[in-house]
Enzyme design. Structure first.
Site, PDB file in Angstrom:
ATOM      1  N   ARG A  20      -4.992   3.388  -5.304  1.00 16.61           N
ATOM      2  CA  ARG A  20      -4.471   1.783  -5.293  1.00 16.61           C
ATOM      3  C   ARG A  20      -3.701   1.665  -3.601  1.00 16.61           C
ATOM      4  NH1 ARG A  20      -3.525  -0.293 -10.462  1.00 16.61           N
ATOM      5  NH2 ARG A  20      -1.653  -1.374 -10.012  1.00 16.61           N
ATOM      6  N   ASP A 146       9.512  -4.889  -3.848  1.00 14.15           N
ATOM      7  CA  ASP A 146       9.329  -5.474  -4.177  1.00 14.15           C
ATOM      8  C   ASP A 146      10.049  -7.436  -4.569  1.00 14.15           C
ATOM      9  OD1 ASP A 146       8.921  -6.875  -7.187  1.00 14.15           O
ATOM     10  OD2 ASP A 146       7.410  -5.360  -7.692  1.00 14.15           O
ATOM     11  N   TYR A 159      13.553  -1.708 -13.748  1.00  8.32           N
ATOM     12  CA  TYR A 159      12.738  -1.207 -12.546  1.00  8.32           C
ATOM     13  C   TYR A 159      13.790  -2.384 -11.417  1.00  8.32           C
ATOM     14  CZ  TYR A 159       9.505  -2.435  -9.589  1.00  8.32           C
ATOM     15  OH  TYR A 159       7.891  -2.510  -8.811  1.00  8.32           O
TER      16      TYR A 159
END
Length: 252
Positions: A20, A146, A159
């Site tokens: 990925r 993120d 998370y």
């Protein structure tokens, strides 16, 4: 290849680089002339395939090191093994990440430990272990953050907390390791759809696409080029987090 004749070849360690986004980062840095240390945990077959491909392009330019980032002793050993692969280390990319939902009422301590291990704890201890080497080389660290470190994702509290810690790690290290080591982050948006237990149904994918001004997912290439820019191309950026999300972080 960008290295000048007789100039030492720089070396990059990329965690979670067998597949990925991590694999694309490895390919791009390799194309820029760096030697690559691929870290993996379980994806040894994919890691060996990538290593073979890169070594075909340039002999003896890539090695694989296996480690479980939830085991701190293995993290410390990974740092030493990565340096030993080519005798130096110039770039650290903290890419490896666990990602899955933990709805309130169902979250467990084991999930907390797992999500914080890959997203916050291992990046800290790996950076700490490699800081002397990176300082000596005038190196750089790029953390894969993120967009949900800033705007939480539903049912992913643990998370998102771990990624928020990752962002603070990036900014704190940028101050503490300056002026010798630059530390930055890249925050992906919808680049590759999640796999396994985090996999989204088609309607969930469409809901996310409606939140993206560019109305499409990105590609691993988009993340890798930003990582390469921060690691190699601009030596006056540190402590910054760059969203690569098609505008999604702008909000609705």
């Amino acid at each position: 290849m960008n290295q000048q004749i007789n100039e030492p070849i720089k070396v990059a360690l990329i965690t979670g680089a067998a597949r990925r986004i991590g694999a694309e980062i490895a390919r791009q840095l390799h194309q820029r002339g760096l030697n690559i240390v691929i870290h993996c945990r379980q994806s040894t077959g994919d890691a060996d395939t990538l290593r073979h491909s890169l070594n075909q392009q340039r002999p003896d330019s890539c090695q694989v090191v296996q480690a479980d980032l939830s085991d701190n002793q293995q993290v410390i050993e990974l740092a030493q093994q990565a340096k030993d692969c080519f005798g130096r280390l110039d770039v650290l990319i903290n890419n490896a990440s666990s990602f899955y939902p933990t709805p309130i009422g169902e979250g467990s301590e084991a999930q907390w430990d797992d999500l914080f291990a890959s997203n916050a704890k291992a990046p800290f201890f790996l950076s700490q272990a490699l800081a002397p080497e990176l300082t000596k080389r005038g190196g750089s660290i790029v953390n894969i953050c993120d967009i949900h470190a800033d705007k939480p994702l539903g049912q992913h509290t643990i998370y998102c907390m771990a990624k928020a810690a990752n962002v603070m790690l990036t900014q704190s290290l940028a101050k503490e390791l300056a002026p010798d080591v630059r530390v930055n982050g890249v925050s992906p948006g919808a680049i590759l759809w999640p796999e396994q237990e985090a996999e989204l149904e088609p309607q969930g994918q469409q809901k996310i696409l409606r939140q993206i001004p560019l109305a499409r997912t990105g590609k691993p290439h988009n993340i890798a080029t930003t990582v390469t820019f921060l690691a190699l191309d601009n030596d006056y950026i540190t402590g910054q987090i760059i969203p690569v999300d098609g505008g999604r972080s702008l909000g609705h």
